[in-house]
Design a protein around this motif. Structure first.
Motif, PDB file in Angstrom:
ATOM      1  N   ASP A 130      10.664   9.653  23.739  1.00  0.00           N
ATOM      2  CA  ASP A 130      11.542   8.569  24.151  1.00  0.00           C
ATOM      3  C   ASP A 130      11.242   7.365  23.254  1.00  0.00           C
ATOM      4  N   MET A 131      11.695   7.486  22.012  1.00  0.00           N
ATOM      5  CA  MET A 131      11.402   6.471  21.005  1.00  0.00           C
ATOM      6  C   MET A 131      12.640   6.292  20.137  1.00  0.00           C
ATOM      7  N   GLU A 132      12.990   5.048  19.875  1.00  0.00           N
ATOM      8  CA  GLU A 132      14.161   4.801  19.027  1.00  0.00           C
ATOM      9  C   GLU A 132      13.912   5.396  17.634  1.00  0.00           C
ATOM     10  N   THR A 133      14.960   5.979  17.080  1.00  0.00           N
ATOM     11  CA  THR A 133      14.846   6.587  15.750  1.00  0.00           C
ATOM     12  C   THR A 133      14.339   5.584  14.725  1.00  0.00           C
ATOM     13  N   ALA A 134      14.797   4.331  14.847  1.00  0.00           N
ATOM     14  CA  ALA A 134      14.399   3.309  13.873  1.00  0.00           C
ATOM     15  C   ALA A 134      12.888   3.073  13.923  1.00  0.00           C
ATOM     16  N   ILE A 135      12.310   3.129  15.122  1.00  0.00           N
ATOM     17  CA  ILE A 135      10.860   2.920  15.234  1.00  0.00           C
ATOM     18  C   ILE A 135      10.111   4.104  14.615  1.00  0.00           C
ATOM     19  N   ALA A 136      10.533   5.318  14.960  1.00  0.00           N
ATOM     20  CA  ALA A 136       9.880   6.505  14.392  1.00  0.00           C
ATOM     21  C   ALA A 136      10.008   6.496  12.864  1.00  0.00           C
ATOM     22  N   ASP A 137      11.206   6.190  12.376  1.00  0.00           N
ATOM     23  CA  ASP A 137      11.414   6.159  10.926  1.00  0.00           C
ATOM     24  C   ASP A 137      10.533   5.088  10.279  1.00  0.00           C
ATOM     25  N   GLY A 138      10.397   3.955  10.962  1.00  0.00           N
ATOM     26  CA  GLY A 138       9.573   2.868  10.426  1.00  0.00           C
ATOM     27  C   GLY A 138       8.115   3.277  10.289  1.00  0.00           C
ATOM     28  N   ILE A 139       7.611   3.985  11.297  1.00  0.00           N
ATOM     29  CA  ILE A 139       6.212   4.440  11.237  1.00  0.00           C
ATOM     30  C   ILE A 139       6.040   5.448  10.104  1.00  0.00           C
ATOM     31  N   PHE A 140       6.953   6.413  10.012  1.00  0.00           N
ATOM     32  CA  PHE A 140       6.834   7.411   8.935  1.00  0.00           C
ATOM     33  C   PHE A 140       6.973   6.750   7.556  1.00  0.00           C
ATOM     34  N   HIS A 141       7.798   5.699   7.491  1.00  0.00           N
ATOM     35  CA  HIS A 141       7.936   4.998   6.212  1.00  0.00           C
ATOM     36  C   HIS A 141       6.596   4.370   5.801  1.00  0.00           C
ATOM     37  N   LYS A 142       5.923   3.754   6.770  1.00  0.00           N
ATOM     38  CA  LYS A 142       4.609   3.162   6.467  1.00  0.00           C
ATOM     39  C   LYS A 142       3.642   4.229   5.945  1.00  0.00           C
ATOM     40  N   LEU A 143       3.649   5.383   6.583  1.00  0.00           N
ATOM     41  CA  LEU A 143       2.734   6.456   6.174  1.00  0.00           C
ATOM     42  C   LEU A 143       3.158   7.073   4.845  1.00  0.00           C
ATOM     43  N   MET A 144       4.443   6.872   4.480  1.00  0.00           N
ATOM     44  CA  MET A 144       4.909   7.373   3.187  1.00  0.00           C
ATOM     45  C   MET A 144       4.454   6.435   2.061  1.00  0.00           C
ATOM     46  N   VAL A 145       4.608   5.124   2.280  1.00  0.00           N
ATOM     47  CA  VAL A 145       4.334   4.188   1.182  1.00  0.00           C
ATOM     48  C   VAL A 145       2.861   3.823   1.072  1.00  0.00           C
ATOM     49  N   ASP A 146       2.110   3.885   2.168  1.00  0.00           N
ATOM     50  CA  ASP A 146       0.711   3.455   2.109  1.00  0.00           C
ATOM     51  C   ASP A 146      -0.178   4.275   3.054  1.00  0.00           C
ATOM     52  N   PRO A 147      -0.310   5.565   2.785  1.00  0.00           N
ATOM     53  CA  PRO A 147      -1.119   6.392   3.688  1.00  0.00           C
ATOM     54  C   PRO A 147      -2.600   5.991   3.697  1.00  0.00           C
ATOM     55  N   ILE A 148      -3.099   5.445   2.594  1.00  0.00           N
ATOM     56  CA  ILE A 148      -4.497   4.991   2.582  1.00  0.00           C
ATOM     57  C   ILE A 148      -4.635   3.760   3.471  1.00  0.00           C
ATOM     58  N   GLY A 149      -3.765   2.791   3.258  1.00  0.00           N
ATOM     59  CA  GLY A 149      -3.837   1.540   4.011  1.00  0.00           C
ATOM     60  C   GLY A 149      -3.690   1.738   5.510  1.00  0.00           C
ATOM     61  N   TYR A 150      -2.865   2.690   5.912  1.00  0.00           N
ATOM     62  CA  TYR A 150      -2.654   2.944   7.333  1.00  0.00           C
ATOM     63  C   TYR A 150      -3.612   3.999   7.890  1.00  0.00           C
ATOM     64  N   GLY A 151      -4.611   4.348   7.094  1.00  0.00           N
ATOM     65  CA  GLY A 151      -5.728   5.138   7.616  1.00  0.00           C
ATOM     66  C   GLY A 151      -5.403   6.581   7.932  1.00  0.00           C
ATOM     67  N   MET A 152      -4.435   7.168   7.215  1.00  0.00           N
ATOM     68  CA  MET A 152      -4.145   8.585   7.466  1.00  0.00           C
ATOM     69  C   MET A 152      -5.369   9.421   7.052  1.00  0.00           C
ATOM     70  N   LYS A 153      -5.718  10.362   7.916  1.00  0.00           N
ATOM     71  CA  LYS A 153      -6.922  11.162   7.684  1.00  0.00           C
ATOM     72  C   LYS A 153      -6.548  12.603   7.332  1.00  0.00           C
ATOM     73  N   MET A 154      -7.557  13.356   6.903  1.00  0.00           N
ATOM     74  CA  MET A 154      -7.353  14.796   6.718  1.00  0.00           C
ATOM     75  C   MET A 154      -7.576  15.513   8.045  1.00  0.00           C
TER      76      MET A 154
END
Ligand SMILES: [Mg+2]
Length: 193
Positions: free
Chosen positions: A55-79
């Motif tokens: 139950d999440m607006e598409t724009a919010i989900a897309d925004g989060i994935f965009h952040k993880l696309m452009v700066d996965p290091i900065g947003y702390g994506m792990k292995m």
């Protein structure tokens, strides 16, 4: 089909990145909470397209994935657990190969170098397709025979191209295909060595 020890040839293996190498959903859930106050538990993510199950607006989900696309290091994506250890071991035998649907190669290549270091990434091959469909062309162009991906539609497409597609088990692919499965990086290790 069940996989056995040494079924996967190390010099002819490719990996998807998100939700196979990267714990993308941990980062997604964390950012949903930190930046939008939305609580998501992993069991809720039962569809590849998260807006179909959350139950999440598409724009919010897309925004989060965009952040993880452009700066996965900065947003702390792990292995995912065990990925680093097994990829380091594979790299002793053959260069690592990654094919991602992400449209931008540089941020995710930087993330792989950040997470895996040298020399594991010195001779890695990475293709950023910018599309979820058509992975078979790229897999074929790299001469790979085996590919691990969490999107079962991708794996079924590869299977029709005579590529051995192995599904990385995730809630959104569970029970939706007839292909070989790995449940975690220990399984990948045990099929490689
Ligand atoms: Mg993926």
């Amino acid at each position: 089909m069940n996989l056995h020890k040494k079924d996967i040839p190390l010099d002819s293996l490719g990996f998807d990145i998100d939700c196979v190498v990267a714990d993308t959903m941990e980062a997604f859930i964390r950012l949903a909470h930190e930046e939008h106050g939305i609580t998501v538990v992993p069991e809720q993510i039962t569809r590849f397209n998260v807006e179909e199950c959350l139950d999440m607006e598409t724009a919010i989900a897309d925004g989060i994935f965009h952040k993880l696309m452009v700066d996965p290091i900065g947003y702390g994506m792990k292995m995912l657990p065990g990925a680093r250890r097994v990829l380091h071991k594979i790299q002793h035998h053959a260069p690592l190969t990654f094919i991602t649907a992400r449209p931008e190669e540089a941020p995710i290549a930087d993330w792989l170098r950040h997470e895996l270091g040298q020399p594991a990434t010195a001779d890695m091959q990475i293709i950023a397709m910018g599309d979820h469909d058509g992975k078979g062309e790229h897999v074929k162009s790299l001469g790979i025979s085996h590919f691990i991906d969490d999107r079962h539609e991708t794996c079924e497409h590869l299977d029709t191209r005579d590529i051995t597609a192995i599904v990385y088990d995730q809630p959104w692919n569970h029970g939706r295909h007839q292909l070989s499965v790995v449940r975690n990086w220990q399984d990948i290790h045990d099929c490689c060595f």
